[in-house]
Scaffold this motif. Structure first.
Motif, short mmCIF file in Angstrom:
data_model
loop_
_atom_site.label_atom_id
_atom_site.label_comp_id
_atom_site.label_asym_id
_atom_site.label_seq_id
_atom_site.Cartn_x
_atom_site.Cartn_y
_atom_site.Cartn_z
N GLY A 1 -18.69 -11.26 3.11
CA GLY A 1 -20.09 -11.58 2.93
C GLY A 1 -20.36 -12.65 1.89
O GLY A 1 -21.41 -13.30 1.91
N PHE A 2 -19.40 -12.87 0.99
CA PHE A 2 -19.58 -13.93 -0.01
C PHE A 2 -19.62 -15.31 0.65
O PHE A 2 -20.13 -16.26 0.06
CB PHE A 2 -18.47 -13.87 -1.05
CG PHE A 2 -18.50 -12.61 -1.88
CD1 PHE A 2 -19.67 -12.21 -2.50
CD2 PHE A 2 -17.37 -11.84 -2.03
CE1 PHE A 2 -19.71 -11.05 -3.27
CE2 PHE A 2 -17.39 -10.68 -2.79
CZ PHE A 2 -18.56 -10.29 -3.41
N THR A 3 -19.08 -15.42 1.84
CA THR A 3 -19.18 -16.66 2.59
C THR A 3 -20.64 -16.97 2.90
O THR A 3 -21.08 -18.13 2.85
CB THR A 3 -18.37 -16.57 3.90
OG1 THR A 3 -16.99 -16.36 3.58
CG2 THR A 3 -18.51 -17.84 4.72
N SER A 4 -21.42 -15.94 3.21
CA SER A 4 -22.86 -16.14 3.45
C SER A 4 -23.56 -16.61 2.19
O SER A 4 -24.49 -17.42 2.25
CB SER A 4 -23.49 -14.83 3.94
OG SER A 4 -22.96 -14.45 5.19
N THR A 5 -23.12 -16.09 1.03
CA THR A 5 -23.71 -16.53 -0.23
C THR A 5 -23.44 -18.01 -0.48
O THR A 5 -24.32 -18.74 -0.95
CB THR A 5 -23.14 -15.70 -1.39
OG1 THR A 5 -23.42 -14.32 -1.17
CG2 THR A 5 -23.74 -16.12 -2.72
N LEU A 6 -22.23 -18.44 -0.16
CA LEU A 6 -21.92 -19.87 -0.28
C LEU A 6 -22.78 -20.69 0.65
O LEU A 6 -23.23 -21.79 0.30
CB LEU A 6 -20.44 -20.10 0.02
CG LEU A 6 -19.45 -19.57 -1.03
CD1 LEU A 6 -18.02 -19.63 -0.50
CD2 LEU A 6 -19.57 -20.36 -2.32
N ALA A 7 -23.02 -20.17 1.85
CA ALA A 7 -23.89 -20.87 2.80
C ALA A 7 -25.30 -20.97 2.26
O ALA A 7 -25.98 -22.00 2.43
CB ALA A 7 -23.88 -20.15 4.15
N LEU A 8 -25.78 -19.92 1.58
CA LEU A 8 -27.11 -19.96 0.98
C LEU A 8 -27.20 -21.07 -0.06
O LEU A 8 -28.16 -21.83 -0.09
CB LEU A 8 -27.44 -18.61 0.35
CG LEU A 8 -28.86 -18.43 -0.20
CD1 LEU A 8 -29.29 -16.97 -0.09
CD2 LEU A 8 -28.99 -18.90 -1.66
N GLY A 9 -26.18 -21.17 -0.92
CA GLY A 9 -26.18 -22.22 -1.93
C GLY A 9 -26.18 -23.60 -1.31
O GLY A 9 -26.89 -24.50 -1.76
N GLY A 10 -25.38 -23.77 -0.25
CA GLY A 10 -25.33 -25.06 0.43
C GLY A 10 -26.66 -25.42 1.06
O GLY A 10 -27.12 -26.57 0.98
N ALA B 1 -36.12 -21.71 1.79
CA ALA B 1 -36.15 -21.61 3.25
C ALA B 1 -34.82 -22.04 3.85
O ALA B 1 -34.26 -21.36 4.71
CB ALA B 1 -37.29 -22.47 3.81
N GLY B 2 -34.30 -23.19 3.38
CA GLY B 2 -33.03 -23.67 3.90
C GLY B 2 -31.88 -22.75 3.55
O GLY B 2 -31.00 -22.46 4.38
N GLY B 3 -31.89 -22.23 2.32
CA GLY B 3 -30.82 -21.34 1.89
C GLY B 3 -30.82 -20.03 2.65
O GLY B 3 -29.76 -19.55 3.10
N LEU B 4 -31.99 -19.43 2.81
CA LEU B 4 -32.07 -18.15 3.52
C LEU B 4 -31.72 -18.31 4.99
O LEU B 4 -31.11 -17.42 5.60
CB LEU B 4 -33.46 -17.56 3.37
CG LEU B 4 -33.82 -17.04 1.97
CD1 LEU B 4 -35.25 -16.50 1.95
CD2 LEU B 4 -32.84 -15.96 1.52
#
Length: 273
Positions: free
Chosen positions: A70-79, A98-101
């Motif tokens: 799930g930390f991969t999703s967190t990285l995607a949120l930051g990106g 909006a983009g992060g979520l």
């Protein structure tokens, strides 16, 4: 299952303290250090611990396996935040959020369909760490300047947002499968409110610095989630959490030493005399 009021108060107080502490580090020390500490098992530890208290240690341990991926999703949120939140002020924060979520939800929906084990979950996030570290290589480091004492509105905002995220995560854990509970536990409970605060008060540049250095701190989070997935069932929540923090701290110390060694090697290479 009805959650006792004492647990609700504990979640509130712990969430407030951690978010405020990160904000003080960024303003008084550096955004780089704050980015690394955002990867320390703070929000995830709170979420998994209270999931274990409210449901069961076994449920929390199984969820922690999915937290690894799930930390991969967190990285995607930051990106996503970095891509969309390039303006300063409220408009930039809203666009970045909006983009992060959206990126977080897309990545999470994919990850939730996969039956991860400890090895595959860890390898997935390690690959994502390498990818995002490479993508952020040209993001400049920007320090903040101290602005004095925190205002009451900032205190209320940080407190409310951090507590709300924790309450949503632990509340949803009662009605979703362990895969989604684990992915929710990986949500950046401390980093996201911190980014919003930093973005609003100092602009996008220092917020981008935190995002840039966040992947480097995820090794500590991975170590923590892996440890509690192995110990919650056999040793219980208290001892499992303690051992998780020990392992995470050792990783963070090791990573810091490796970074210093690498920097000194680069300096020596360019200054042979």
């Amino acid at each position: 299952m009805e959650v006792p009021l004492t647990l609700q108060i504990a979640k509130l107080l712990i969430s407030i303290g951690i978010v405020l502490g990160l904000s003080m580090v960024a303003e008084r020390v550096s955004t780089r250090v704050a980015g690394l500490l955002s990867g320390y098992p703070l929000g995830t530890a709170i979420a998994l611990f209270f999931i274990g208290l409210e449901l069961s240690p076994e449920f929390a341990a199984e969820s922690a396996v999915h937290t690894l991926a799930g930390f991969t999703s967190t990285l995607a949120l930051g990106g996503g935040y970095l891509l969309c939140g390039r303006r300063n002020g409220v408009a930039g924060v809203l666009a970045g959020t909006a983009g992060g979520l959206l990126c977080w939800l897309a990545a999470s929906a994919i990850l939730a369909q996969i039956d991860f084990n400890r090895l595959s979950g860890t390898l997935t996030t390690l690959a994502a760490i390498l990818a995002f570290t490479w993508l952020y290589r040209r993001v400049p480091d920007t320090r903040t300047t101290a602005k004095g004492r925190f205002s009451w509105w900032a205190l209320a905002f940080r407190s409310g947002l951090a507590a709300a995220i924790i309450f949503v995560i632990t509340g949803l854990a009662h009605v979703v499968p362990t895969a989604w509970a684990g992915i929710l536990a990986a949500f950046p409970v401390t980093m996201y409110p911190f980014l919003v605060i930093l973005h609003l008060t100092h602009g996008i540049a220092p917020a981008a610095t935190v995002i840039k250095h966040y992947p480097a701190g995820l090794g500590s989070l991975l170590s923590y989630a892996l440890c509690v997935s192995l110990t919650y069932t056999s040793l219980g929540l208290a001892l499992g959490t303690l051992l998780g923090f020990v392992v995470a701290t050792l990783w963070l110390l090791l990573w810091t030493r490796l970074q210093r060694w690498w920097q000194s090697r680069k300096v020596a290479k360019f200054n042979p005399n």
